[in-house]
Each structure stands twice: as C-alpha cells, then as structure tokens.
Design an enzyme around this catalytic site. Structure first.
Site, PDB file in Angstrom:
ATOM      1  N   PRO A  80       4.823   5.320  28.228  1.00  0.00           N
ATOM      2  CA  PRO A  80       5.162   3.963  27.783  1.00  0.00           C
ATOM      3  C   PRO A  80       5.044   2.941  28.903  1.00  0.00           C
ATOM      4  O   PRO A  80       5.572   3.134  29.998  1.00  0.00           O
ATOM      5  CB  PRO A  80       6.596   4.119  27.296  1.00  0.00           C
ATOM      6  CG  PRO A  80       6.617   5.502  26.733  1.00  0.00           C
ATOM      7  CD  PRO A  80       5.757   6.312  27.673  1.00  0.00           C
ATOM      8  N   CYS A  81       4.306   1.849  28.604  1.00  0.00           N
ATOM      9  CA  CYS A  81       3.897   0.923  29.659  1.00  0.00           C
ATOM     10  C   CYS A  81       4.723  -0.350  29.708  1.00  0.00           C
ATOM     11  O   CYS A  81       4.523  -1.186  30.587  1.00  0.00           O
ATOM     12  CB  CYS A  81       2.423   0.545  29.461  1.00  0.00           C
ATOM     13  SG  CYS A  81       2.088  -0.299  27.890  1.00  0.00           S
ATOM     14  N   GLN A  82       5.662  -0.555  28.768  1.00  0.00           N
ATOM     15  CA  GLN A  82       6.402  -1.811  28.738  1.00  0.00           C
ATOM     16  C   GLN A  82       7.100  -2.150  30.056  1.00  0.00           C
ATOM     17  O   GLN A  82       7.200  -3.319  30.424  1.00  0.00           O
ATOM     18  CB  GLN A  82       7.435  -1.800  27.600  1.00  0.00           C
ATOM     19  CG  GLN A  82       6.827  -1.830  26.220  1.00  0.00           C
ATOM     20  CD  GLN A  82       6.604  -0.436  25.671  1.00  0.00           C
ATOM     21  OE1 GLN A  82       6.554   0.535  26.424  1.00  0.00           O
ATOM     22  NE2 GLN A  82       6.468  -0.320  24.360  1.00  0.00           N
ATOM     23  N   PHE A  84       6.024  -2.066  32.898  1.00  0.00           N
ATOM     24  CA  PHE A  84       5.101  -2.624  33.876  1.00  0.00           C
ATOM     25  C   PHE A  84       4.206  -3.709  33.290  1.00  0.00           C
ATOM     26  O   PHE A  84       3.431  -4.319  33.999  1.00  0.00           O
ATOM     27  CB  PHE A  84       4.199  -1.516  34.440  1.00  0.00           C
ATOM     28  CG  PHE A  84       4.969  -0.344  34.975  1.00  0.00           C
ATOM     29  CD1 PHE A  84       5.571  -0.405  36.215  1.00  0.00           C
ATOM     30  CD2 PHE A  84       5.111   0.816  34.233  1.00  0.00           C
ATOM     31  CE1 PHE A  84       6.292   0.668  36.707  1.00  0.00           C
ATOM     32  CE2 PHE A  84       5.822   1.893  34.718  1.00  0.00           C
ATOM     33  CZ  PHE A  84       6.422   1.818  35.957  1.00  0.00           C
TER      34      PHE A  84
END
Length: 388
Positions: A80-82, A84
């Site tokens: 999950p990239c949220q 960054f």
C-alpha cells in the site's frame, strides 16, 4: 515458473508477470471489490486470469507463507502506497497502511529466487530518503528481523552494520530500484512508479532495468516534423493542435529519434465510440459508459488527446475532479470511461472491472500498467531461466 502476488489490487502487476511467463500459485488482496474483479474475470474465463487461483481475500498479516519455502521463482506486489503518495498525508513509517514489513516477511518465509515490488514515485522524495534506505536494506537482508522493542532507525543502523561487516552469511538479495516512466515503455500514460527488483545472491545474476523503447522526442518528430502521426489518424491540417512549447522543442531536433514515439490518448482510444455523443454504440463495449460531472479548473485540466494521458489517480478521498479526464481539441472535457482508463493502463479489452464508476476508477488508479509489468517481468524471467 511459480509466483505469488501480494497486494494484488485489480491485477495489473500480476497480469503483466503472467504474460511474462510466471504462473501465480497464490493471490492475496484484502479489498473486496478488487477480489470481485478478479473473481468475475476468472468466472468469465478471461485469458489474462483464467489460470489464476481464487484470490485470498484477507489481510496479508494473517497469512503464513512458509509452505512455499524454496518453491517460488518470484514474489511480486505493490505494498500500500498511501503513506508515500504525493496525494496522501506523507506519514510513511507512522502510517498503519505501510505494508513493507509484510513484503519483507513473505520474502523471508518463501526465499524466492527473485522479487518485484513497486510503489509510488513519492517514496523517493528527499523527506523519505532514510526510510527508502531502510526498505532496501530489509529487502537485501530479510532474515535480520526488527526486534519487538527496536525502532526502525535502530533496525536500520543494525542492518547497515551488518552490510558493512565482514560476515554476511544467510539469505541475501541483490537489490536495485529505479523510477520508471511508463510512457517510455509504450504505455499511453505518463505514469512514474518506483520499481524494486531483487535476485537471490546465490544465483550470481547481474541485472539492470530494461532499456526504454519509446520517447517524447519521437512523438514530436512525427507530429511536427514529418506529420506521420496526423496522417496515420487522418487528421486534417487545420485540426492539428500541439502545444507551442513542444512544437518549438521539435524544431530543435536534428534528426529523427531512433526510439518509437510515445503512445497518445488518440492512439489508444481513438477507435472507441464517444460515450457522450454515441451512447448506443458505446453501450456495446464493456465498461464504456459516460460519466457526467467533469469540469476543468486550475491544476485539473484533463489529458490532451494527442499526448500520453496524465497519471490516472485514485485519490485519498476518491477520484479528484478533473484528473481522470479527456481534454478534447475543441476545449470540452469529459471523464474517461472505465474501458478507456483500462486501455490507458494496458489491461486487455475483455477484462471487466467490478463496481460503480468511482470504485472501478480507484482500482485502475492504483494499478500497475500491465505492459510495464510485462516488460520488467520478462527480463527478470529471462535471467532466471539462464540459471535454471
């Protein structure tokens, strides 16, 4: 070659590596809508996922992977990239959605020959430099586990001491990472993602990212110097529009670039009926329904028809108005349909997305372009096959 896909989303990365020759034996994704998308396409026997196992709908933290130790060629996923994302709140290691430690755990438990992980470009921001180094060190030495009372900075320091020390036995990977612009690999979208690739050190593989195949200059040459782009699309001279700044850049080119031209929105969706102006024809195409409400405002002006699309976005609070829009040459705008967005992400035309427009656009905005995943995956596969 066997693979496991973590944080699978709607399947962009997984489909790409499947096309590259890997066979997924486990798919993990916690989001119900994404799993529904994969399940529906399996049920429809869509070639891209027909041979996939049923996705495990659940939290990766609750799953053990030890039964696959020594049986895997590849582990892939997009943690999950949220934490960054440039559109997020930049909490990084203080964000409960940061799943990098779980990606490392799966590598530790399965000991695959290689892995491919991807994330948003925001991870490479200067403010995250130390944490980026921490991710790389964990992937390099996945068996050096963080203690229960050890902060991440302390763990990083211990990993660095191990890396610079004389004794470096145990499981180790040779890790490289790079920010890739998907447009430079034939994807009709200016989408930048940071990709991590690692090979188990005992394989002795030397590897670098595949060379770029497409360029902006080559597109400008065809649009401004030769006119081949407009001729190919049968666009009359009076209807040809190009940004004056880009036209000036094209005139500075001394010779035709050797790479292929960037693919544009027109290249990608030009054969589809306009869902707003031809709704009956559009209804015959999967996931190709007009969505009203599009409007342009400063910073959200849509994607010009004759350039690669801007990055499709999911957004922290849903799809932000104006980002996932087509900007027509006449100045009007409309939202991309799900099918158009899927083409911009290079999903196959028979792959359907489950859920309402906003939900399917979230799936697409979070996805890895299939073609970019295929290109990286194919090069990884080629090197693994050389050590078979």
């Amino acid at each position: 070659m066997n693979a496991i896909e973590l944080f699978a989303g709607a399947g962009g990365l997984g489909i790409g590596v499947s096309k590259a020759g890997f066979t997924p034996i486990q798919i993990v994704e916690w989001d119900r809508w994404c799993c529904d998308t994969i399940r529906e396409n399996r049920a429809r026997n869509v070639e891209a996922v027909a041979s996939w196992p049923m996705p495990i709908e659940g939290d990766v933290r609750d799953i053990s992977f030890g039964q696959y130790e020594g049986k895997l060629d590849l582990v892939t996923g997009g943690p999950p990239c949220q934490p960054f994302s440039l559109g997020g709140k930049h909490r990084a290691f203080n964000d409960s959605r940061d799943m990098w430690s779980e990606a490392v755990r799966v590598v530790r438990e399965t000991k695959p020959r290689a892995f491919i992980f991807e994330n948003v470009k925001g991870l490479t921001r200067a403010s995250f430099a130390s944490y980026l180094a921490y991710i790389v060190q964990q992937l390099t030495y996945p068996e050096i586990v963080r203690g229960s009372d050890e902060g991440w900075e302390e763990h990083l320091a211990r990993l660095e001491r191990h890396h610079t020390g004389r004794r470096r036995g145990g499981l180790r990977y040779r890790v490289v990472y790079r920010v890739l612009n998907a447009a430079n690999y034939g994807v009709p979208q200016r989408r930048e993602r940071v990709v991590f690739v690692g090979f188990r050190s005992d394989l002795g593989i030397e590897w670098s990212f595949p060379e770029e195949t497409h360029s902006a200059d080559a597109l400008l040459w065809e649009q401004v110097r030769s006119g081949a782009y407009w001729d190919r699309h049968h666009v009359a001279k009076r209807a040809r529009q190009i940004n004056p700044r880009l036209a000036a850049r094209a005139r500075e080119l001394d010779e035709k670039p050797s790479l292929a031209p960037w693919r544009t929105v027109r290249d990608t969706i030009g054969d589809l009926p306009d869902p707003e102006r031809e709704p009956r024809k559009a209804a015959l195409v999967l996931n190709h329904r007009f969505q009203s409400g599009a409007r342009a405002y400063p910073g959200h002006t849509g994607s010009p028809l004759d350039e690669p699309a801007k990055t499709l976005k999911a957004g922290v609070h849903g799809v932000p108005g104006g980002e996932n829009m087509l900007a027509r040459p006449d100045g009007s705008v409309r939202y991309f349909t799900v099918r158009e967005s899927a083409r911009l992400q290079t999903f196959p035309d028979d792959f359907v997305f489950h859920g309402a427009w906003s939900e399917t656009m979230r799936q697409l905005g979070n996805a890895v372009p299939v073609e970019l995943a295929r290109i990286v995956g194919a090069d990884v596969a080629r090197h693994l096959e050389s050590r078979a």
